[in-house]
Design an enzyme around this catalytic site. Structure first.
Site, PDB file in Angstrom:
ATOM      1  CG  ASP A  33      72.164  11.377-107.274  1.00  0.00           C
ATOM      2  OD1 ASP A  33      71.772  12.377-106.634  1.00  0.00           O
ATOM      3  OD2 ASP A  33      73.056  11.424-108.130  1.00  0.00           O
ATOM      4  CG  HIS A 237      56.575  11.401 -81.867  1.00  0.00           C
ATOM      5  ND1 HIS A 237      56.121  10.202 -82.360  1.00  0.00           N
ATOM      6  CD2 HIS A 237      57.047  11.131 -80.629  1.00  0.00           C
ATOM      7  CE1 HIS A 237      56.309   9.253 -81.455  1.00  0.00           C
ATOM      8  NE2 HIS A 237      56.868   9.800 -80.388  1.00  0.00           N
ATOM      9  CG  ASP A 254      62.737  13.592 -76.090  1.00  0.00           C
ATOM     10  OD1 ASP A 254      63.873  13.076 -76.022  1.00  0.00           O
ATOM     11  OD2 ASP A 254      61.681  12.920 -76.041  1.00  0.00           O
ATOM     12  CG  ASP A 266      65.456   9.036 -75.214  1.00  0.00           C
ATOM     13  OD1 ASP A 266      65.095  10.226 -75.221  1.00  0.00           O
ATOM     14  OD2 ASP A 266      64.700   8.094 -75.513  1.00  0.00           O
ATOM     15  CG  HIS A 345      53.924   9.364 -73.219  1.00  0.00           C
ATOM     16  ND1 HIS A 345      54.825   9.029 -72.232  1.00  0.00           N
ATOM     17  CD2 HIS A 345      53.878  10.720 -73.242  1.00  0.00           C
ATOM     18  CE1 HIS A 345      55.328  10.142 -71.704  1.00  0.00           C
ATOM     19  NE2 HIS A 345      54.766  11.178 -72.287  1.00  0.00           N
ATOM     20  CG  HIS A 349      61.774   3.902 -74.736  1.00  0.00           C
ATOM     21  ND1 HIS A 349      63.126   3.964 -75.019  1.00  0.00           N
ATOM     22  CD2 HIS A 349      61.347   5.187 -74.744  1.00  0.00           C
ATOM     23  CE1 HIS A 349      63.483   5.221 -75.209  1.00  0.00           C
ATOM     24  NE2 HIS A 349      62.435   5.999 -75.039  1.00  0.00           N
ATOM     25  CG  HIS A 356      61.608   3.636 -78.995  1.00  0.00           C
ATOM     26  ND1 HIS A 356      60.362   3.955 -79.463  1.00  0.00           N
ATOM     27  CD2 HIS A 356      62.007   4.714 -78.272  1.00  0.00           C
ATOM     28  CE1 HIS A 356      60.029   5.174 -79.050  1.00  0.00           C
ATOM     29  NE2 HIS A 356      61.014   5.650 -78.340  1.00  0.00           N
ATOM     30  CD  GLU A 379      60.226   8.599 -72.437  1.00  0.00           C
ATOM     31  OE1 GLU A 379      59.983   9.668 -73.017  1.00  0.00           O
ATOM     32  OE2 GLU A 379      60.745   7.620 -73.000  1.00  0.00           O
ATOM     33  CE1 TYR A 383      54.211  15.779 -73.086  1.00  0.00           C
ATOM     34  CE2 TYR A 383      52.952  13.973 -72.121  1.00  0.00           C
ATOM     35  CZ  TYR A 383      54.158  14.515 -72.518  1.00  0.00           C
ATOM     36  OH  TYR A 383      55.314  13.794 -72.341  1.00  0.00           O
ATOM     37  NE  ARG A 407      59.104  13.290 -73.466  1.00  0.00           N
ATOM     38  CZ  ARG A 407      58.492  13.946 -74.436  1.00  0.00           C
ATOM     39  NH1 ARG A 407      57.193  14.181 -74.363  1.00  0.00           N
ATOM     40  NH2 ARG A 407      59.157  14.389 -75.496  1.00  0.00           N
ATOM     41  CD  GLU A 409      63.455  10.265 -72.463  1.00  0.00           C
ATOM     42  OE1 GLU A 409      63.426  11.306 -73.156  1.00  0.00           O
ATOM     43  OE2 GLU A 409      63.333   9.128 -72.947  1.00  0.00           O
TER      44      GLU A 409
HETATM   45 CA    CA Z   1      63.068  10.772 -75.464  1.00  0.00          CA
END
Ligand code: CA
Length: 435
Positions: A33, A237, A254, A266, A345, A349, A356, A379, A383, A407, A409
């Protein structure tokens, strides 16, 4: 509140004779709950500034007396003592500018009446399981009565194209808030780099970042912060953040904050855990940085997100050929997608109330042109791991490159004359990444 009133006026104008039903977000169960912290639906927030669950906003351009109607949870001390103060029906009118307001429980019997006379109904199907049956029933009733009433909403349309085109172009007050989210997020990255040492857990660096978000008055992280040492950075991710940071590895971070009014930062930065790049790390970092700078430089009115991606991609692929990680001519490699085992990728975005953010990137075959007020992330990354097969005809990857994930960004706003890098305060130069 006047900002929200201006947005509503614009949205109502764009609706023409179509009525819109925009529900608030519900509470979401975490486990048993216990619920997650409340996160308002961004469309609902954008138009109302009302930060409670259990609400529905109606936008009724066909009604002169009640163009903006809110259904809300009424004031109820026995519930408020548990979950906090509600604005209630009166607050919805006096503080949030609703022309009329009602308890949410009255939505089922009142909705059909309010929709009467609209040419159509704008409602996002598939996202609001509690409200959707009420909208469909109200519309069905109208259609049943149409032969006698002589009028019924003839179509159910998506509100997204209108509303999301509006949200895609940020006003000056929104850009101000995004600068604030960018400022806090950039500071957190600077702090993270200062504290990082071999032997720390990824999560300890995450703690420093998220503590800064909270100290600065943000709600917290805008999304699951990624602190990924070494090969973990090749998992796009990765959010476990449970490994130990090792000397000789890079760490990819990130992370960005979400403000009280939901605007987000971001940012990604990558730097050596031990303070010095290896030769391979330095070569790939320099390449990603050059690609990122080329892509940021491309952001300007009339350009497209696709064009920004291409700008990064050309630099990356050309550099990978020079380093011997790809073989072939630039255009051929790009056409064949022969780089995708190393860069899988897109380069960015939209960014705004959603990380996003909403808004089309293309309409049919036409790529949406950048306009002042749009904000996008830039970004690119590389990899290098064994996770994806090397395409036929491309060189096998030497061991010395593996386990490097990079990366970089930034959040970039389109301006009249070019762009503004909102996150420039987070350092990214090769020399700044070392100590
Ligand atoms: Ca990001």
């Amino acid at each position: 509140m006047s900002i929200f009133a201006q947005r509503r006026a614009r949205f109502l104008e764009q609706l023409g004779g179509v009525a819109a039903v925009i529900p608030a977000a519900p509470m979401v169960v975490h486990h048993a709950d216990c619920e997650y912290p409340f996160r308002q639906n961004s469309d609902f927030w954008y138009l109302t500034g009302f930060d409670e669950p259990g609400a529905v906003a109606l936008f009724l351009p066909h009604r002169d007396d009640a163009r903006f109607v809110l259904f809300v949870e009424p004031k109820e001390p026995t519930a408020e003592v548990w979950t906090g103060v509600r604005w209630g029906v009166d607050g919805a009118v006096t503080t949030f500018g609703a022309d009329l307001a009602h308890p949410l429980a009255e939505l089922p019997q009142r909705l059909a009446d309010y929709l009467k006379g609209a040419e159509g109904i704008a409602f996002r199907v598939g996202r609001h399981p509690q409200v959707e049956p009420l909208v469909l029933e109200a519309w069905g009733q109208q259609l049943d009565r149409a032969p006698r009433s002589g009028a019924a909403a003839l179509g159910l349309v998506a509100p997204c194209p209108l509303l999301h085109a509006q949200r895609l172009r940020k006003g000056p007050e929104e850009l101000e808030r995004m600068r604030e989210a960018a400022r806090i997020s950039a500071e957190a990255h600077e702090l993270a780099r200062q504290v990082t040492r071999p032997g720390l857990k990824e999560r300890q660096v995450q703690a420093v970042i998220e503590q800064h978000f909270l100290e600065q008055g943000a709600r917290g992280p805008a999304y699951g912060s990624i602190v990924a040492g070494g090969d973990n950075a090749c998992v796009l991710h990765y959010t476990a953040n449970s490994a130990e940071l090792r000397d000789g590895d890079l760490v990819l971070i990130d992370a960005g904050c979400s403000l009280n009014d939901y605007y987000n930062g971001d940012i990604t930065r990558t730097f050596p855990v031990g303070g010095r790049f290896s030769g391979e790390q330095r070569a790939l970092y320099g390449l990603v940085l050059a690609a990122q700078e080329a892509a940021v430089a491309a952001v300007a009115p009339g350009q497209t997100a696709e064009g920004v991606h291409d700008a990064a991609l050309r630099v990356l692929v050309e550099g990978l050929v020079e380093l011997g990680l790809l073989a072939g001519d630039l255009d051929g490699l790009i056409d064949q997608g022969a780089y995708r085992h190393l860069y899988m990728h897109r380069t960015g975005h939209w960014l705004g109330l959603d990380v996003h953010d909403v808004g089309a990137y293309r309409l049919g075959e036409h790529h949406v042109e950048l306009e002042p007020g749009m904000v996008l992330t830039v970004e690119p990354g590389l990899y290098v791991s064994d996770r994806l097969p090397v395409p036929e005809g491309q060189p096998a990857i030497d061991e010395r490159w593996k386990g490097i994930g990079i990366r970089i960004e930034d959040d970039v706003a389109v301006t009249e004359r070019g762009h503004e890098n909102l996150t420039a305060a987070a350092a990214k130069a090769v020399s700044a990444m070392e100590r």
